[in-house]
Write an enzyme that holds these catalytic residues in place. Structure first.
Site, PDB file in Angstrom:
ATOM      1  CG  ASP A  67      39.177  -8.195 -30.359  1.00  9.67           C
ATOM      2  OD1 ASP A  67      38.361  -8.022 -29.437  1.00  9.67           O
ATOM      3  OD2 ASP A  67      39.573  -7.278 -31.088  1.00  9.67           O
ATOM      4  CG  ASN A 136      46.157   0.689 -36.237  1.00  7.11           C
ATOM      5  OD1 ASN A 136      44.970   0.440 -36.065  1.00  7.11           O
ATOM      6  ND2 ASN A 136      47.108  -0.148 -35.889  1.00  7.11           N
ATOM      7  CG  HIS A 138      42.918  -2.100 -35.012  1.00 12.78           C
ATOM      8  ND1 HIS A 138      43.967  -1.994 -34.133  1.00 12.78           N
ATOM      9  CD2 HIS A 138      41.810  -1.894 -34.264  1.00 12.78           C
ATOM     10  CE1 HIS A 138      43.513  -1.742 -32.925  1.00 12.78           C
ATOM     11  NE2 HIS A 138      42.206  -1.671 -32.973  1.00 12.78           N
ATOM     12  CD  GLU A 143      46.959  -3.849 -34.801  1.00 13.17           C
ATOM     13  OE1 GLU A 143      46.294  -2.939 -35.330  1.00 13.17           O
ATOM     14  OE2 GLU A 143      47.376  -3.774 -33.630  1.00 13.17           O
TER      15      GLU A 143
END
Ligand code: GLP
Length: 247
Positions: A67, A136, A138, A143
């Site tokens: 990313d 979280n 990811h 996400e």
């Protein structure tokens, strides 16, 4: 899923680097998927050491990063492009043209995502994908509630991720709100996956990723469906997995 519990962060980094090194030795023109974040920094320094000791060579290695922040230039110190140069690419013999990172400044995001997917395909697909995991759950910047069918796409970062990643910026306001990320499908197409996690703040997420429901609410849970995943943890990240003796 193979779960390996290392004594500490250094051992975790050595084990991860050894797995990548063995991939490189067995297939010198491997296509590697690479990750950013604090977790893989030790792995990259071990790989640099193995390169300097002439155990491995990157001369035919091709890389694709997971990313990049949207809107950041490659020279921006907070860009993942800059991170990769600083921690790995500047210290090894990889060819510039073999390095691929999504272009965070692309005018046409849709075309950029398409181009990135095509480049992965043209290279023959990813042999080994390195992953960290967000607080979280990811992976990459996928996400919670991402579609499992997603390929490389523009994502809007969660408040939690913006908060977590603000430690790398002067203040929270400077954290980009969007990024270009390989999708879950892109990641799942990799032949082998190597996920690393250290620290107590990852323990509950790791427990859920391994034992919980497979759900887009916890993107990393999709890895339960992949045939070749190795998870390397330090004792803290493994501490919710009660079956392991914590060193
Ligand atoms: C970022 C990256 C992820 C990485 C995550 C965890 O959000 N996009 O690829 O896994 O951070 O980072 P850390 O290793 O610093 O906990």
């Amino acid at each position: 899923m193979r779960i390996v519990v290392a004594r500490d962060y250094l051992e975790l980094s050595k084990k991860a680097a050894n797995m990548l090194a063995s991939q490189i030795i067995l297939k010198p023109n491997s296509v590697l998927g690479l990750a950013t974040g604090a977790t893989p920094i030790g792995t990259y320094s071990e790989l640099v050491r193995l390169y300097k000791e002439e155990t491995i060579s990157f001369c035919d290695i091709i890389t694709f990063n997971l990313d990049e922040y949207y809107g950041l230039d490659v020279d921006n110190k907070q860009s993942y492009s800059y991170f990769m140069k600083e921690h790995l690419f500047h210290h090894i013999n990889i060819k510039k043209e073999n390095i691929h990172i999504p272009n965070g400044k692309a005018q046409d995001i849709f075309l950029e995502c398409k181009r990135y997917e095509a480049a992965i395909k043209d290279a023959g697909g990813i042999d080994m994908q390195l992953l960290g995991i967000g607080r979280n759950g990811h992976i990459g910047f996928n996400e919670p509630d991402v579609k499992f069918e997603a390929m490389t796409h523009l994502v809007t970062l969660d408040e939690d991720t913006i908060g977590a990643n603000s430690r790398f910026f002067k203040d929270k306001e400077q954290v980009p709100r969007q990024a270009i990320s390989m999708g879950i499908k892109t990641i799942m197409h990799s032949r082998k996956i190597l996920l690393l996690a250290n620290g107590i703040e990852k323990a509950d997420m790791i427990y859920e990723m391994i034992n919980g429901k497979i759900t887009p609410e916890l993107p990393a849970s999709v890895l339960q469906l992949h045939p070749d995943v190795t998870v390397i943890l330090d004792g803290n990240a493994a501490s919710a997995l009660k079956i392991y003796e914590i060193p």
